[in-house]
Design a protein around this motif. Structure first.
Motif, PDB file in Angstrom:
ATOM      1  N   LYS A  83       0.829  -1.207   0.000  1.00 51.65           N
ATOM      2  CA  LYS A  83       0.000   0.000   0.000  1.00 51.65           C
ATOM      3  C   LYS A  83       0.865   1.258   0.000  1.00 51.65           C
ATOM      4  O   LYS A  83       0.605   2.220  -0.730  1.00 51.65           O
ATOM      5  CB  LYS A  83      -0.921   0.008   1.217  1.00 51.65           C
ATOM      6  N   ASP A  90       2.342   1.703  -3.365  1.00 51.01           N
ATOM      7  CA  ASP A  90       1.341   2.240  -4.291  1.00 51.01           C
ATOM      8  C   ASP A  90       1.222   3.752  -4.142  1.00 51.01           C
ATOM      9  O   ASP A  90       1.070   4.477  -5.132  1.00 51.01           O
ATOM     10  CB  ASP A  90      -0.023   1.582  -4.042  1.00 51.01           C
ATOM     11  N   ASP A  91       1.288   4.235  -2.897  1.00 54.32           N
ATOM     12  CA  ASP A  91       1.263   5.684  -2.672  1.00 54.32           C
ATOM     13  C   ASP A  91       2.497   6.341  -3.283  1.00 54.32           C
ATOM     14  O   ASP A  91       2.409   7.450  -3.836  1.00 54.32           O
ATOM     15  CB  ASP A  91       1.196   5.988  -1.174  1.00 54.32           C
ATOM     16  N   ARG A 111       4.110   5.321  -5.863  1.00 50.78           N
ATOM     17  CA  ARG A 111       3.924   5.289  -7.321  1.00 50.78           C
ATOM     18  C   ARG A 111       3.139   6.497  -7.819  1.00 50.78           C
ATOM     19  O   ARG A 111       3.337   6.960  -8.938  1.00 50.78           O
ATOM     20  CB  ARG A 111       3.209   3.988  -7.697  1.00 50.78           C
ATOM     21  N   ARG A 112       2.254   7.019  -6.981  1.00 48.30           N
ATOM     22  CA  ARG A 112       1.397   8.142  -7.391  1.00 48.30           C
ATOM     23  C   ARG A 112       1.975   9.509  -7.033  1.00 48.30           C
ATOM     24  O   ARG A 112       1.285  10.514  -7.149  1.00 48.30           O
ATOM     25  CB  ARG A 112       0.010   7.979  -6.768  1.00 48.30           C
ATOM     26  N   GLU A 139       7.761  -0.524 -10.658  1.00 53.01           N
ATOM     27  CA  GLU A 139       7.351  -1.837 -10.193  1.00 53.01           C
ATOM     28  C   GLU A 139       8.370  -2.272  -9.147  1.00 53.01           C
ATOM     29  O   GLU A 139       9.452  -1.687  -9.028  1.00 53.01           O
ATOM     30  CB  GLU A 139       7.302  -2.835 -11.358  1.00 53.01           C
TER      31      GLU A 139
END
Length: 236
Positions: A152, A155-156, A158-159, A171
């Motif tokens: 998680k 993922d944060d 990545r943004r 990745e």
């Protein structure tokens, strides 16, 4: 969930109880700088269907606990002008680290070895403890849960604007997730060190690498971890 969490105005009222320690804590708990009722009390008045979260409640002054006795017993609070605020339609949740530091376990665990209700009973006065409807212990974080939290957080990452603006996609390998989930976990603090670990082991070296590659931007990156070198490996 109970009072419409998806609404524009959140029904959650969160107070950091470490701010209500020391001198005049009771006054600061009930009043703002101008002497009026504190903002959280005004929120309860305007929206009785609320969840009041008292975070790290054990750090509050004894004056605050005396005030809370009336709220937890009768569901009401009277200010210095005599105005009564009702808490009968509110849910009060308190969090505490009581007992957490007495654990002798290291690493991940699937079961709690501590009798937390007994620890809470010893930490608080009987008249306060007896007003609690229940004591709920958080289960220790398992390795699988830590890996989910790690993904998680990635993922944060990545943004983040710096990556999205230049169309870079990242990745990550299983070895990196395993490293972060192990290093970012402490038995006494849980997953709190994880964000600091990501900043030190991922964000800083990634930012340095991107600066060096600025002349030849790469759109897709694979992040891996080398256990021998103890460093981030970036591949495109």
């Amino acid at each position: 969930y109970l009072f419409g969490a998806a609404s524009e105005k959140s029904p959650m009222i969160r107070l950091d109880m470490s701010e209500y320690a020391g001198a005049a804590a009771g006054f600061r708990f009930l009043n703002d700088a101008d002497g009026n009722s504190a903002a959280w009390i005004q929120q309860i008045r305007s929206r009785p269907l609320s969840v009041l979260l008292l975070d790290e409640v054990e750090k509050a002054s004894i004056e605050v606990f005396d005030i809370m006795l009336s709220i937890l017993d009768e569901g009401r609070l009277s200010d210095r002008t005599g105005r009564v605020t009702s808490f009968r339609n509110s849910v009060i949740v308190m969090t505490s680290n009581v007992g957490a530091r007495s654990s002798t376990s290291l690493g991940f665990s699937d079961e709690a070895l501590i009798d937390y209700p007994s620890e809470v009973r010893k930490a608080f006065r009987p008249e306060f403890f007896n007003r609690l409807d229940s004591v709920i212990a958080f289960s220790p974080l398992s390795r699988e849960v830590m890996q989910q939290i790690t993904m998680k957080e990635l993922d944060d990452l990545r943004r983040r604007e710096g990556l999205e603006r230049y169309g870079r996609q990242i990745e990550w390998s299983e070895r990196l997730i395993d490293h972060l989930s192990r290093t970012g976990f402490q038995s006494s603090l849980g997953a709190r060190p994880l964000q600091r670990t990501i900043e030190a082991d991922i964000v800083a070296p990634l930012a340095k690498w991107l600066v060096q590659q600025h002349a030849a931007p790469v759109s897709r990156l694979l992040l891996d971890w080398d256990d021998n070198l103890q460093q981030l490996m970036i591949r495109n």
